[in-house]
Design a protein around this motif. Structure first.
Motif, PDB file in Angstrom:
ATOM      1  N   LEU A  52       3.988   7.431  -0.001  1.00 56.25           N
ATOM      2  CA  LEU A  52       3.172   7.872   1.138  1.00 56.25           C
ATOM      3  C   LEU A  52       3.854   7.431   2.421  1.00 56.25           C
ATOM      4  CD1 LEU A  52      -0.473   7.035  -0.029  1.00 56.25           C
ATOM      5  CD2 LEU A  52       0.647   9.259   0.037  1.00 56.25           C
ATOM      6  N   VAL A  53       3.785   8.266   3.448  1.00 53.79           N
ATOM      7  CA  VAL A  53       4.337   7.914   4.747  1.00 53.79           C
ATOM      8  C   VAL A  53       3.409   6.876   5.378  1.00 53.79           C
ATOM      9  CG1 VAL A  53       4.963   8.803   7.026  1.00 53.79           C
ATOM     10  CG2 VAL A  53       5.408  10.187   4.992  1.00 53.79           C
ATOM     11  N   GLU A  54       3.979   5.759   5.836  1.00 56.94           N
ATOM     12  CA  GLU A  54       3.177   4.635   6.343  1.00 56.94           C
ATOM     13  C   GLU A  54       2.222   5.016   7.466  1.00 56.94           C
ATOM     14  OE1 GLU A  54       5.392   1.169   7.396  1.00 56.94           O
ATOM     15  OE2 GLU A  54       6.446   1.140   5.481  1.00 56.94           O
ATOM     16  N   ASP A  55       2.721   5.734   8.462  1.00 54.26           N
ATOM     17  CA  ASP A  55       1.879   6.029   9.624  1.00 54.26           C
ATOM     18  C   ASP A  55       1.027   7.280   9.454  1.00 54.26           C
ATOM     19  OD1 ASP A  55       4.256   7.424   9.638  1.00 54.26           O
ATOM     20  OD2 ASP A  55       4.408   7.517  11.823  1.00 54.26           O
ATOM     21  N   ASP A  56       1.141   7.964   8.317  1.00 61.38           N
ATOM     22  CA  ASP A  56       0.327   9.156   8.058  1.00 61.38           C
ATOM     23  C   ASP A  56       0.109   9.287   6.548  1.00 61.38           C
ATOM     24  OD1 ASP A  56      -0.960  11.574   7.907  1.00 61.38           O
ATOM     25  OD2 ASP A  56       0.597  12.721   8.933  1.00 61.38           O
ATOM     26  N   PRO A  57      -0.925   8.618   6.009  1.00 63.26           N
ATOM     27  CA  PRO A  57      -1.150   8.624   4.562  1.00 63.26           C
ATOM     28  C   PRO A  57      -1.507   9.995   3.979  1.00 63.26           C
ATOM     29  CG  PRO A  57      -2.914   7.463   5.692  1.00 63.26           C
ATOM     30  CD  PRO A  57      -1.898   7.812   6.723  1.00 63.26           C
ATOM     31  N   SER A  58      -1.670  11.012   4.837  1.00 65.17           N
ATOM     32  CA  SER A  58      -1.934  12.348   4.316  1.00 65.17           C
ATOM     33  C   SER A  58      -0.624  13.072   3.983  1.00 65.17           C
ATOM     34  CB  SER A  58      -2.742  13.175   5.324  1.00 65.17           C
ATOM     35  OG  SER A  58      -1.968  13.429   6.483  1.00 65.17           O
ATOM     36  N   ARG A  59       0.500  12.423   4.277  1.00 66.09           N
ATOM     37  CA  ARG A  59       1.818  13.019   4.001  1.00 66.09           C
ATOM     38  C   ARG A  59       2.589  12.116   3.056  1.00 66.09           C
ATOM     39  NH1 ARG A  59       4.347  15.770   9.140  1.00 66.09           N
ATOM     40  NH2 ARG A  59       5.985  15.813   7.607  1.00 66.09           N
ATOM     41  N   PHE A  60       3.517  12.724   2.329  1.00 62.73           N
ATOM     42  CA  PHE A  60       4.365  11.897   1.483  1.00 62.73           C
ATOM     43  C   PHE A  60       5.826  12.114   1.844  1.00 62.73           C
ATOM     44  CE2 PHE A  60       3.614  15.789  -0.884  1.00 62.73           C
ATOM     45  CZ  PHE A  60       4.862  16.130  -1.366  1.00 62.73           C
ATOM     46  N   GLY A  61       6.638  11.166   1.437  1.00 56.91           N
ATOM     47  CA  GLY A  61       8.066  11.213   1.698  1.00 56.91           C
ATOM     48  C   GLY A  61       8.813  10.715   0.486  1.00 56.91           C
ATOM     49  N   VAL A  62      10.085  10.408   0.679  1.00 59.06           N
ATOM     50  CA  VAL A  62      10.914   9.922  -0.413  1.00 59.06           C
ATOM     51  C   VAL A  62      11.602   8.637   0.037  1.00 59.06           C
ATOM     52  CG1 VAL A  62      12.892  10.430  -1.895  1.00 59.06           C
ATOM     53  CG2 VAL A  62      11.304  12.235  -1.296  1.00 59.06           C
TER      54      VAL A  62
END
Length: 126
Positions: free
Chosen positions: A104-114
């Protein structure tokens, strides 16, 4: 499909080759007008850094006959050749450059990353 590295997309490869040729032309034009300097490449690295590349995160792949592909509809599930927790591949212009894990992206938990766990040619550094 197999677990081998993805084949470069012909269209993407053509675009990359075109961008490289344009870059060579620009560099040649800029360095031909400069005397006594090391060249514009050394003094203008932004030129190279601004070249766009296509980045893909490959979760997995699947192989199926055309009949099964044509039968897919909204709500269908396609099973991939990877399991939950296995690393995903980071591919740039058709070449695998790294592996990582979904996060999960730290500053936006509605998005994910790698999160990168391995860079091609190097052992995993954690």
């Amino acid at each position: 499909m197999t677990n081998a590295e993805p084949e470069p997309q012909e269209n993407g490869e053509e675009e990359l080759n075109k961008a490289i040729e344009e870059l060579k032309d620009v560099l040649h034009e800029e360095t031909s007008g400069i005397s006594g300097e090391a060249g514009s490449f050394a003094s203008n690295p932004e030129l190279v850094m601004s070249i766009p590349v296509e980045v893909q995160i490959v979760l997995g792949s699947a192989e199926m006959p055309v009949s099964q592909l044509m039968a897919l509809k909204k709500g269908s599930t396609v099973s991939l050749n990877r399991r939950v927790g296995e690393p995903v591949e980071i591919v740039v212009n058709g070449r695998r450059i790294a592996r990582g894990e979904i996060t999960l992206v730290e500053d936006d938990p509605s998005r994910f990353g790698v999160k990168l766990t391995e860079i091609a040619g190097r052992a995993s550094a954690q």
